[in-house]
Design a protein around this motif. Structure first.
Motif, PDB file in Angstrom:
ATOM      1  N   VAL A 206      -1.156   2.811  -2.725  1.00  0.00           N
ATOM      2  CA  VAL A 206      -1.636   1.453  -2.463  1.00  0.00           C
ATOM      3  C   VAL A 206      -3.157   1.474  -2.553  1.00  0.00           C
ATOM      4  CG1 VAL A 206      -1.757  -0.448  -0.809  1.00  0.00           C
ATOM      5  CG2 VAL A 206       0.306   0.968  -0.925  1.00  0.00           C
ATOM      6  N   LYS A 220      -0.106  -2.521  -4.783  1.00  0.00           N
ATOM      7  CA  LYS A 220       0.814  -1.388  -4.828  1.00  0.00           C
ATOM      8  C   LYS A 220       0.815  -0.799  -6.234  1.00  0.00           C
ATOM      9  CE  LYS A 220       3.865  -2.972  -1.109  1.00  0.00           C
ATOM     10  NZ  LYS A 220       5.245  -3.350  -0.717  1.00  0.00           N
ATOM     11  N   PRO A 261       1.074   4.862   2.367  1.00  0.00           N
ATOM     12  CA  PRO A 261       0.287   3.691   2.789  1.00  0.00           C
ATOM     13  C   PRO A 261      -0.271   3.882   4.191  1.00  0.00           C
ATOM     14  CG  PRO A 261       2.407   3.028   1.860  1.00  0.00           C
ATOM     15  CD  PRO A 261       2.466   4.516   2.038  1.00  0.00           C
TER      16      PRO A 261
END
Length: 407
Positions: A206, A220, A261
């Motif tokens: 990300v 993303k 992430p």
């Protein structure tokens, strides 16, 4: 090994009748204090580290704490890029896995019983910073008054036109961090030299940025794009390493890491590795690395590894039945080639005395030995609010666990 005998009286512990029956059935597990089992370290073997025209005295530690770890040459020399990984990665979990995972992959090329470990000595903070930067456009070079030779960023340039959102969506930052490990080998009875290096490239899954108004946004990045860009960057990194003094002929391992992430409660994982022979400046072949972490309990673990999910849930249920107090139990499982290799469990609950800690730790130790197959390494960290209380380590294939009660 020093053992804690079964408690004769657990009056301070407010257990249910059911818990007492469970405890009697399981038996109080024996506890080996890690502090009592720790080896006493001698100074070690004195050697001379050969660095081309320079030679300096060094010490090889006499003992190694485990076969899976490298002995670290002393005095410890911090990397010139020390701290960069911590600053660049999203979570502490990624920081730890990025480093230990690179060591794990490096053992394929540099076995821990033959090589010594040293933090990277060739990539300094300034170099890593320049490599992690974006490539500059001609206009940006002029505006920032940069020299063309300093325009060595490995991330794609950002457009000169468009909104911040448009520019970041079009050109996300792929490379998040670079990690170097050096591996030394003995060449004579009293000399060591560089035997090879391992480079880890951490890639974003990300990309985070902000709009002109300061609103946080994210992009993303698809897995195939991460792999493509990672391999492109790795080829350029290898070329640059070969041009550095002392690295022209040593074997080099390069591994690609997919960073999790920011919101993730499990770390990312390595997904590809290449071993480059001494003198070669090209990567001829990439090996897929099938590693991944799963959170327990979670829908993903239930869907992809239901048997392990059931084992963990049964363990969790038994632990929660032991005390009427609230317990929080979370696990992280490392899968290698779709097989659970290591399970790390964190248990948090309120304790009202050391007797509770000891009794609870003994009970959980019995459950670890009973509930999980012996081919899995299981680490259990037991804590109360704000402080650790005890540690349980059951190594794969070990007959007995190691247990430590913090004082």
């Amino acid at each position: 090994m020093k053992r804690i005998s079964p408690l004769r009286s657990l009056v301070a512990c407010r257990w249910t009748n059911r818990a007492r029956k469970r405890l009697a059935a399981v038996g109080l597990a024996s506890i080996c204090l890690l502090s009592a089992c720790a080896p006493k370290f001698d100074k070690g073997e004195e050697v001379v580290q050969d660095k081309g025209s320079k030679q300096q005295e060094a010490v090889i530690p006499k003992y190694n704490i485990a076969d899976s770890y490298y002995r670290v040459i002393l005095p410890f020399k911090p990397s010139g890029a020390r701290g960069e990984v911590v600053n660049d990665l999203n979570t502490r979990l990624d920081v730890d896995e990025f480093e230990t995972g690179l060591m794990r992959l490096a053992t394929e090329q540099f076995p821990s019983d033959e090589y010594l470990f040293q933090e990277g000595q060739y990539l300094d903070s300034e170099t890593v910073g320049k490599w992690l930067a974006r490539k500059k456009t001609t206009r940006q070079l002029k505006e920032e008054k940069m020299k063309p030779e300093d325009n060595i960023g490995l991330n794609p340039p950002i457009s000169d036109t468009g909104t911040n959102e448009q520019k970041n969506k079009q050109s996300p930052i792929y490379l998040a961090s670079i990690l170097e490990h050096d591996y030394l080998v003995k060449i004579d009875n009293d000399k060591v030299k560089l035997g090879g290096i391992a480079i880890g490239l951490a890639l974003n899954s990300v990309h985070y940025y902000s709009t002109e108004q300061g609103y946080p946004r994210e992009v993303k990045i698809k897995d195939d794009v991460i792999e493509r860009e990672g391999k492109r960057i790795a080829a350029e990194v290898l070329k640059r390493l070969r041009s550095m003094k002392g690295l022209g002929n040593v074997p080099i391992t390069i591994a690609l890491y997919k960073q999790a992430p920011r919101s993730s409660v499990v770390p990312g994982h390595f997904f590809a590795v290449a071993h480059v022979d001494e003198g070669s400046s090209t990567i001829d072949d990439w090996e897929a690395v099938n590693e991944e972490y799963y959170l327990f309990p979670s829908d993903e673990a239930e869907e992809n590894h239901r048997d392990d999910w059931l084992k963990f849930n049964n363990f969790k249920s038994d632990v929660e039945d032991f005390f009427p107090n609230y317990t929080g139990i979370v696990g992280r499982g490392l899968y290698v080639n779709d097989q659970l290799q290591k399970l790390t469990i964190n248990i948090t609950m309120p304790f009202y005395g050391k007797a509770e800690v000891i009794g609870f730790t003994q009970y959980v130790t019995g459950l670890v030995m009973e509930k999980f197959p012996d081919y899995i390494t299981v680490n259990v960290y037991i804590a109360s609010a704000g402080q650790p209380e005890s540690l349980i380590v059951r190594q794969a294939k070990a007959d007995e666990p190691f247990v430590h009660i913090y004082q």
